[in-house]
Design an enzyme around this catalytic site. Structure first.
Site, short mmCIF file in Angstrom:
data_model
loop_
_atom_site.label_atom_id
_atom_site.label_comp_id
_atom_site.label_asym_id
_atom_site.label_seq_id
_atom_site.Cartn_x
_atom_site.Cartn_y
_atom_site.Cartn_z
N GLU A 54 5.68 8.07 -0.31
CA GLU A 54 7.03 8.33 0.13
C GLU A 54 7.23 9.93 -0.12
O GLU A 54 6.60 10.54 -0.81
CB GLU A 54 7.99 7.69 -0.72
CG GLU A 54 9.46 8.04 -0.35
CD GLU A 54 10.59 6.96 -0.96
OE1 GLU A 54 10.18 6.14 -1.78
OE2 GLU A 54 11.65 6.89 -0.40
N ASN A 201 14.24 -0.63 5.05
CA ASN A 201 13.85 -0.62 3.46
C ASN A 201 15.09 -1.06 2.75
O ASN A 201 16.01 -0.11 2.65
CB ASN A 201 13.21 0.56 3.19
CG ASN A 201 13.07 0.82 1.55
OD1 ASN A 201 12.10 0.21 1.09
ND2 ASN A 201 13.85 1.62 0.73
N GLU A 202 14.73 -1.83 1.70
CA GLU A 202 15.92 -2.48 0.85
C GLU A 202 17.30 -2.29 1.60
O GLU A 202 18.21 -1.33 1.23
CB GLU A 202 15.90 -1.45 -0.57
CG GLU A 202 14.59 -1.54 -1.21
CD GLU A 202 14.44 -0.92 -2.51
OE1 GLU A 202 15.46 -0.30 -2.86
OE2 GLU A 202 13.78 -1.16 -3.39
N TYR A 278 9.74 -4.20 -9.64
CA TYR A 278 9.28 -3.26 -10.56
C TYR A 278 9.13 -3.66 -11.95
O TYR A 278 9.91 -4.63 -12.17
CB TYR A 278 10.03 -1.92 -10.41
CG TYR A 278 9.84 -1.04 -9.39
CD1 TYR A 278 8.76 -0.07 -9.14
CD2 TYR A 278 10.51 -1.00 -8.16
CE1 TYR A 278 8.29 0.55 -8.19
CE2 TYR A 278 10.46 -0.41 -6.95
CZ TYR A 278 9.37 0.46 -7.10
OH TYR A 278 9.27 1.40 -5.66
N GLU A 333 6.66 -2.95 -2.86
CA GLU A 333 6.78 -2.04 -3.75
C GLU A 333 6.74 -2.98 -5.28
O GLU A 333 7.36 -3.78 -5.43
CB GLU A 333 8.18 -1.43 -3.70
CG GLU A 333 8.34 -0.49 -2.48
CD GLU A 333 9.70 0.40 -2.63
OE1 GLU A 333 10.23 0.76 -3.67
OE2 GLU A 333 10.01 0.68 -1.41
N GLN A 382 3.60 4.60 -6.77
CA GLN A 382 3.37 4.96 -5.32
C GLN A 382 1.93 5.63 -5.46
O GLN A 382 1.11 5.75 -6.68
CB GLN A 382 4.23 6.05 -4.92
CG GLN A 382 5.63 5.45 -4.64
CD GLN A 382 6.55 6.20 -3.80
OE1 GLN A 382 6.16 7.45 -3.34
NE2 GLN A 382 7.77 5.87 -3.64
O1 AHR Z 1 9.70 3.85 -4.86
C1 AHR Z 1 10.80 4.58 -5.30
C2 AHR Z 1 12.06 3.94 -4.63
O2 AHR Z 1 12.22 2.53 -5.06
C3 AHR Z 1 12.00 3.45 -3.21
O3 AHR Z 1 12.26 4.60 -2.36
C4 AHR Z 1 13.06 2.38 -2.84
O4 AHR Z 1 12.55 1.59 -1.84
C5 AHR Z 1 12.94 1.75 -4.09
O5 AHR Z 1 14.10 1.45 -4.65
#
Ligand code: AHR
Length: 526
Positions: A54, A201-202, A278, A333, A382
């Site tokens: 990103e 995205n999200e 995450y 992600e 990432q």
């Molecule tokens: O990876 C960091 C961020 O986490 C991304 O931009 C977003 O999609 C997520 O909330």
């Protein structure tokens, strides 16, 4: 629901594991591990080893892009040391340009002569100035240099369907069209391949805080009109569209998108549904990435093992609407999200990467492999300098993280066929399972075994057998280090790196001695 036999085998093993764990096997005993080569499972899609790059902090600028005039060795502005390191991972796809950044990205800012590029503000990430020096053509150059495929996320939040459609035309049209002529004028007459397309995205969060119904109405329009014109992308090469899915365990988007897909008309379709999850052990992320001990090790590994239940939860909903598993779950992600390193810009998401994080990565890859029939793509967050990165850079210096080595060790699992594994080593004193394992057979018929010893204190002896086949030995690599928080730094870059390991033949099986807190990948020799 039709569950493949191979999965039943693993589920049975998992249930057995829970049941037997309370009986606490003797920790010094040899652990029996059994591979069932006669009942192979799904192909472990190589795309589960995807990455995410990103426009965030030094993920692109400094980490990948240094510019053609840099003293750091580069090819057309892309740093050569990073490219060489990534080539060794066989990265199947790279998600770009975001993330939250994608829903504020306007692709025209990043094409054409360098001097004419717009400077904008990266409002999501530290209000950094975005020079737009790394745009579409540089991204395509980068993925070509490392031998990967494009996974482009279009702007659904603040863009328009016309803007996204024009971007795709720029990337994929024939050079005889106006869009193709513009690309050719920028040095690229041949259409690019866009293998994967992210439709937002999200969108439940930074991507527009849309209700599921509103997102679905946008999705249908984007899925219809954002076309890929590359004539070579037909059949198996056709582009795959990925819809926004769940925020962790929240299922509203999964239900809404899958129901819409189930009831769809001919004019639109989907080829993937995303999941973001995450490992942070609480929100906002507050746990340090350095100088932590056994309790954080246990906390994070327990937290990451929840990925198993999460995928099962989403798969169940998807199975309801899509029992033939046509739509892959795309975990685009995932990874450890830790407190920013002291002194770093909190908007740049800089964290260290320890042996614990390597173990965490291996456990997630194992979970994805066990769900290979539904999870057919994933992207760790990432790639460089951001969150759970493969690589960290500091000007001309570069260091490979422990997570990098896990991805390199697991490369033989790309597109290999899942082989069910049964193993029960009980739990360690902290309540973690002691051992996790997957096995697979590659296209050449070689059998591979990955074993994680989660126990932070004790080594484990494993007697690995393949039903019906005598084994003569095993050879591979093991990743471990002195402490759970051991890291590689620019000054000490080799503290955590793999070393060779062998398994010796023992009554038709292979005996493995695996150190505490380790990840091992071995090729078994019949
Ligand atoms: O990876 C960091 C961020 O986490 C991304 O931009 C977003 O999609 C997520 O909330």
């Amino acid at each position: 629901m039709n569950m493949p036999r191979a999965n039943l085998f693993v589920c049975a093993a998992a249930l057995l594991g829970t049941a037997v764990a309370s009986a606490a096997p003797d920790p010094g005993a040899v652990v029996e591990l059994r591979m069932d080569g006669a009942h192979p499972g799904a192909t472990i899609d190589r795309n589960i080893f995807g990455q995410f790059a990103e426009h965030l902090g030094n993920g692109i600028y400094g980490g990948i892009w240094v510019g053609p005039d840099s003293t750091i060795p580069n090819v057309r502005g892309i740093r050569s040391d990073v490219v060489a390191a990534l080539r060794a991972l066989h990265v199947p796809n790279i998600r770009w340009p975001g993330g939250c950044f994608a829903d504020e990205y306007h692709w025209r800012d990043g094409i054409g002569p360098a001097a004419g590029r717009k400077a904008t503000v990266n409002a999501n990430w530290g209000a950094a100035i975005e020079p737009n020096s790394f745009g579409t053509d540089e991204y395509m150059d980068f993925i070509n240099q490392i031998g990967s495929e494009a996974y482009v996320s279009v702007n659904v939040g603040s863009g328009t369907v016309a803007e996204a459609a024009a971007w795709m035309a720029y990337m994929t049209s024939d050079a005889a069209t106006s869009a193709g002529k513009e690309r050719a004028a920028n040095g690229h007459p041949a259409p690019y391949r866009v293998k994967f397309l992210g439709l937002g995205n999200e969108s439940w969060g930074c991507g527009g805080a849309m209700t599921p119904d509103y997102y679905v109405s946008q999705l249908k329009i984007y899925a219809r009109y954002v076309r890929n014109y590359n004539p070579a992308q037909t059949g198996a090469q056709a582009m795959r569209r990925v819809a926004v899915g769940a925020d962790g365990s929240k299922t509203e988007y999964v239900e809404a998108v899958m129901q819409a897909w189930h009831d769809k008309v001919w004019s639109w379709d989907l080829e993937g549904l995303s999941l973001h999850s995450y490992t942070s052990a609480g929100w906002p992320p507050a746990h340090p990435s350095t100088h932590f001990g056994a309790s954080d090790y246990t906390l994070f590994l327990k937290d990451t093992l929840n990925m198993e239940a999460l995928i099962a939860q989403h798969s169940q909903i998807m199975d309801h609407y899509d029992p033939q598993k046509k739509i892959p779950l795309v975990v685009d992600e995932w990874g450890a999200w830790l407190a920013p390193l002291p002194g770093s810009n909190p908007g740049f998401l800089v964290q260290q990467n320890s042996l614990r994080d390597a173990v965490l990565a291996a456990l997630n890859l194992d979970i994805f492999a066990r769900h290979a029939d539904r999870v057919r793509m994933a992207n760790i967050a990432q790639m460089v300098n951001v969150l759970q990165a493969m690589i960290m850079t500091d000007h001309e210096r570069m260091v490979l993280t422990p997570t990098y080595y896990v991805f390199r060790m697991y490369a033989p699992f790309q597109d290999a066929t899942f082989i069910p594994v049964q193993v029960d080593a009980g739990q360690s004193a902290s309540g973690l399972p002691r051992v996790d394992a997957i096995a697979a057979r590659d296209a050449r018929g070689n059998l591979w075994l990955a074993v994680v010893n989660l126990d932070p204190e004790r080594p484990v002896r494993i007697h690995a057998a393949v039903a019906g086949t005598a084994m003569r030995g095993a050879h591979g690599q093991v990743l471990t280090a002195g402490e759970v928080d051991s890291i590689n730094t620019f000054d000490s870059p080799h503290r955590v790196q793999p070393t060779p390991i062998d398994g010796v033949a023992a009554a038709g099986a292979v005996l493995l001695e695996l150190p505490a807190k380790s990840v091992s990948v071995l090729q078994l020799r019949p």
